[in-house]
Scaffold this active site. Structure first.
Site, PDB file in Angstrom:
ATOM      1  N   GLN A  99       0.850  -1.197   0.000  1.00 36.92           N
ATOM      2  CA  GLN A  99       0.000   0.000   0.000  1.00 36.92           C
ATOM      3  C   GLN A  99       0.883   1.242   0.000  1.00 36.92           C
ATOM      4  O   GLN A  99       0.389   2.346  -0.110  1.00 36.92           O
ATOM      5  CB  GLN A  99      -0.869   0.010   1.258  1.00 36.92           C
ATOM      6  N   ASN A 100       2.180   1.039   0.174  1.00 42.36           N
ATOM      7  CA  ASN A 100       3.083   2.189   0.297  1.00 42.36           C
ATOM      8  C   ASN A 100       3.433   2.764  -1.071  1.00 42.36           C
ATOM      9  O   ASN A 100       3.512   2.054  -2.065  1.00 42.36           O
ATOM     10  CB  ASN A 100       4.355   1.788   1.048  1.00 42.36           C
ATOM     11  N   HIS A 123      -1.781   1.130  -4.295  1.00 43.68           N
ATOM     12  CA  HIS A 123      -2.123   2.560  -4.186  1.00 43.68           C
ATOM     13  C   HIS A 123      -1.207   3.434  -5.039  1.00 43.68           C
ATOM     14  O   HIS A 123      -1.073   4.630  -4.783  1.00 43.68           O
ATOM     15  CB  HIS A 123      -2.075   2.996  -2.714  1.00 43.68           C
ATOM     16  N   THR A 189       0.689  -2.863   8.834  1.00 44.80           N
ATOM     17  CA  THR A 189      -0.557  -2.295   8.297  1.00 44.80           C
ATOM     18  C   THR A 189      -1.675  -2.401   9.327  1.00 44.80           C
ATOM     19  O   THR A 189      -1.765  -3.405  10.038  1.00 44.80           O
ATOM     20  CB  THR A 189      -0.982  -2.988   6.977  1.00 44.80           C
ATOM     21  N   ASN A 214       3.682  -6.432  13.819  1.00 45.28           N
ATOM     22  CA  ASN A 214       3.151  -5.096  14.124  1.00 45.28           C
ATOM     23  C   ASN A 214       3.252  -4.916  15.632  1.00 45.28           C
ATOM     24  O   ASN A 214       2.927  -5.850  16.366  1.00 45.28           O
ATOM     25  CB  ASN A 214       1.669  -5.034  13.667  1.00 45.28           C
TER      26      ASN A 214
HETATM   27  P1  NAD Z   1      -1.753   2.917   8.882  1.00 41.25           P
HETATM   28  O1  NAD Z   1      -1.133   4.231   9.099  1.00 41.25           O
HETATM   29  O2  NAD Z   1      -3.234   2.822   8.885  1.00 41.25           O
HETATM   30  O3  NAD Z   1      -1.236   1.919  10.010  1.00 41.25           O
HETATM   31  C1  NAD Z   1       0.123   1.780  10.289  1.00 41.25           C
HETATM   32  C2  NAD Z   1       0.328   0.494  11.057  1.00 41.25           C
HETATM   33  O4  NAD Z   1       1.728   0.313  11.218  1.00 41.25           O
HETATM   34  C3  NAD Z   1      -0.283   0.482  12.457  1.00 41.25           C
HETATM   35  O5  NAD Z   1      -0.988  -0.732  12.649  1.00 41.25           O
HETATM   36  C4  NAD Z   1       0.941   0.564  13.386  1.00 41.25           C
HETATM   37  O6  NAD Z   1       0.738  -0.139  14.618  1.00 41.25           O
HETATM   38  C5  NAD Z   1       1.994  -0.091  12.555  1.00 41.25           C
HETATM   39  N1  NAD Z   1       3.376   0.301  12.828  1.00 41.25           N
HETATM   40  C6  NAD Z   1       3.855   1.501  13.251  1.00 41.25           C
HETATM   41  N2  NAD Z   1       5.204   1.461  13.334  1.00 41.25           N
HETATM   42  C7  NAD Z   1       5.576   0.215  12.950  1.00 41.25           C
HETATM   43  C8  NAD Z   1       6.824  -0.443  12.802  1.00 41.25           C
HETATM   44  N3  NAD Z   1       7.985   0.192  13.042  1.00 41.25           N
HETATM   45  N4  NAD Z   1       6.833  -1.737  12.394  1.00 41.25           N
HETATM   46  C9  NAD Z   1       5.682  -2.387  12.123  1.00 41.25           C
HETATM   47  N5  NAD Z   1       4.464  -1.809  12.229  1.00 41.25           N
HETATM   48  C10 NAD Z   1       4.416  -0.524  12.644  1.00 41.25           C
HETATM   49  O7  NAD Z   1      -1.125   2.326   7.551  1.00 41.25           O
HETATM   50  P2  NAD Z   1      -1.732   1.405   6.396  1.00 41.25           P
HETATM   51  O8  NAD Z   1      -2.419   0.245   6.962  1.00 41.25           O
HETATM   52  O9  NAD Z   1      -0.638   1.206   5.427  1.00 41.25           O
HETATM   53  O10 NAD Z   1      -2.861   2.281   5.691  1.00 41.25           O
HETATM   54  C11 NAD Z   1      -2.714   3.640   5.440  1.00 41.25           C
HETATM   55  C12 NAD Z   1      -2.562   4.123   4.000  1.00 41.25           C
HETATM   56  O11 NAD Z   1      -1.525   5.061   4.120  1.00 41.25           O
HETATM   57  C13 NAD Z   1      -2.068   3.182   2.958  1.00 41.25           C
HETATM   58  O12 NAD Z   1      -3.033   3.131   1.990  1.00 41.25           O
HETATM   59  C14 NAD Z   1      -0.810   3.852   2.334  1.00 41.25           C
HETATM   60  O13 NAD Z   1      -1.022   4.079   0.950  1.00 41.25           O
HETATM   61  C15 NAD Z   1      -0.733   5.202   2.961  1.00 41.25           C
HETATM   62  N6  NAD Z   1       0.580   5.627   3.472  1.00 41.25           N
HETATM   63  C16 NAD Z   1       1.741   5.267   2.870  1.00 41.25           C
HETATM   64  C17 NAD Z   1       2.955   5.683   3.395  1.00 41.25           C
HETATM   65  C18 NAD Z   1       4.225   5.257   2.703  1.00 41.25           C
HETATM   66  O14 NAD Z   1       4.245   5.049   1.487  1.00 41.25           O
HETATM   67  N7  NAD Z   1       5.310   5.103   3.457  1.00 41.25           N
HETATM   68  C19 NAD Z   1       2.996   6.462   4.533  1.00 41.25           C
HETATM   69  C20 NAD Z   1       1.782   6.832   5.137  1.00 41.25           C
HETATM   70  C21 NAD Z   1       0.577   6.418   4.602  1.00 41.25           C
END
Ligand code: NAD
Length: 244
Positions: A99-100, A123, A189, A214
């Site tokens: 999703q990143n 995404h 996630t 997670n």
């Molecule tokens: P989310 O923000 O909803 O959830 C993040 C999850 O990561 C949480 O469950 C949290 O407990 C966990 N987490 C935090 N730090 C961690 C670590 N060091 N190791 C493992 N887990 C950890 O994220 P999501 O589920 O990906 O959904 C959000 C949407 O945000 C996605 O669709 C994505 O496209 C977008 N997004 C992408 C980025 C990126 O590309 N890096 C950054 C922010 C949001």
């Protein structure tokens, strides 16, 4: 956590096909904030609304300015979790469904000297631009914010904003990989963004064993046979050490 790592090692070493369903938490240790959680971007309304199609429609240039700043923030390096996942990808038939939009996993794969691996960007990705109107993909030289050379629409990042549809082909490829996987890793996630979060359900319905990495419980924890409460950087590194 030790026992859960042992179980994950056993499952991964006997699996033929593995998929990793990757979320924002995977890049948290690279300094990119997640969407939810304490440091989550969605806690800040001035940022949150920029990820919506309706805001982009109202103020396309302002949204692109915001994205330019956001992309600069994304100019960070892969963390140990990305490198460990790159190593894991070489151990089985492997597909990443991410999703990143940051491209850090692909960067880690390249830096390790491996051939490119299959990655479904459900995404989209910040590393490409496309026309907002006719969907023409931009060439490397074309800049975000330029006019499309085919229709004069606005060139924008090839990412999916809230309120925009997913790319059917990419999503279907992710579904097929999930249907055929023996093991599905859920990495950083929350499992709250649909339809992306359907992918682990597809894997579970088709007999895959799910392993979650997670620090926190999530909406998807109930699907998982193995739950490792820790950061992906630390946990995946340990998994690779034990599997090597
Ligand atoms: P989310 O923000 O909803 O959830 C993040 C999850 O990561 C949480 O469950 C949290 O407990 C966990 N987490 C935090 N730090 C961690 C670590 N060091 N190791 C493992 N887990 C950890 O994220 P999501 O589920 O990906 O959904 C959000 C949407 O945000 C996605 O669709 C994505 O496209 C977008 N997004 C992408 C980025 C990126 O590309 N890096 C950054 C922010 C949001």
């Amino acid at each position: 956590m030790k026992d859960e790592i042992g179980k994950a090692v056993e499952l991964l070493s006997s699996a033929d096909r593995v998929i990793a369903f990757v979320g924002a938490g995977m890049s948290q240790e690279s300094g990119i904030p997640t969407f939810r959680g304490e440091d989550g971007m969605l806690n800040d309304e001035s940022i949150q609304h920029r990820f919506y199609r309706k805001t982009y429609k109202k103020d396309p240039k302002g949204t692109l300015e915001f994205f330019k700043g956001f992309m600069e923030q994304m100019d960070v390096d892969p963390n140990p979790g990305h490198y460990a996942l790159a190593d894991l990808s070489q151990m089985n038939e492997f597909v990443a469904v991410t999703q990143n939009i940051d491209g850090l996993l692909e960067q880690a794969v390249a830096e390790r000297g491996y051939d490119p691996i299959p990655v479904c960007h459900i995404h989209g990705t910040f590393s490409r631009v496309r026309c907002d109107f006719c969907f023409r993909m931009g060439s490397d030289e074309e800049e975000m914010g330029a006019d499309c050379t085919r229709c004069e629409g606005l060139m924008r990042p090839d990412v999916v904003l809230y309120g925009e549809p997913l790319d059917d082909e990419v999503y279907e490829a992710a579904e097929v990989s999930a249907e055929n996987a023996d093991v599905c890793l859920l990495l950083g996630t929350s499992g709250m963004v649909y339809p992306a979060a359907d992918i682990p359900w597809v894997a579970a319905r088709n007999g895959a064993t799910l392993i979650e990495v997670n620090p926190a419980e999530t909406e998807l924890s109930k699907l998982c046979k193995v739950k490792i409460r820790g950061k992906t950087g630390e946990v995946l590194t340990q998994l690779v050490e034990k599997l090597s």
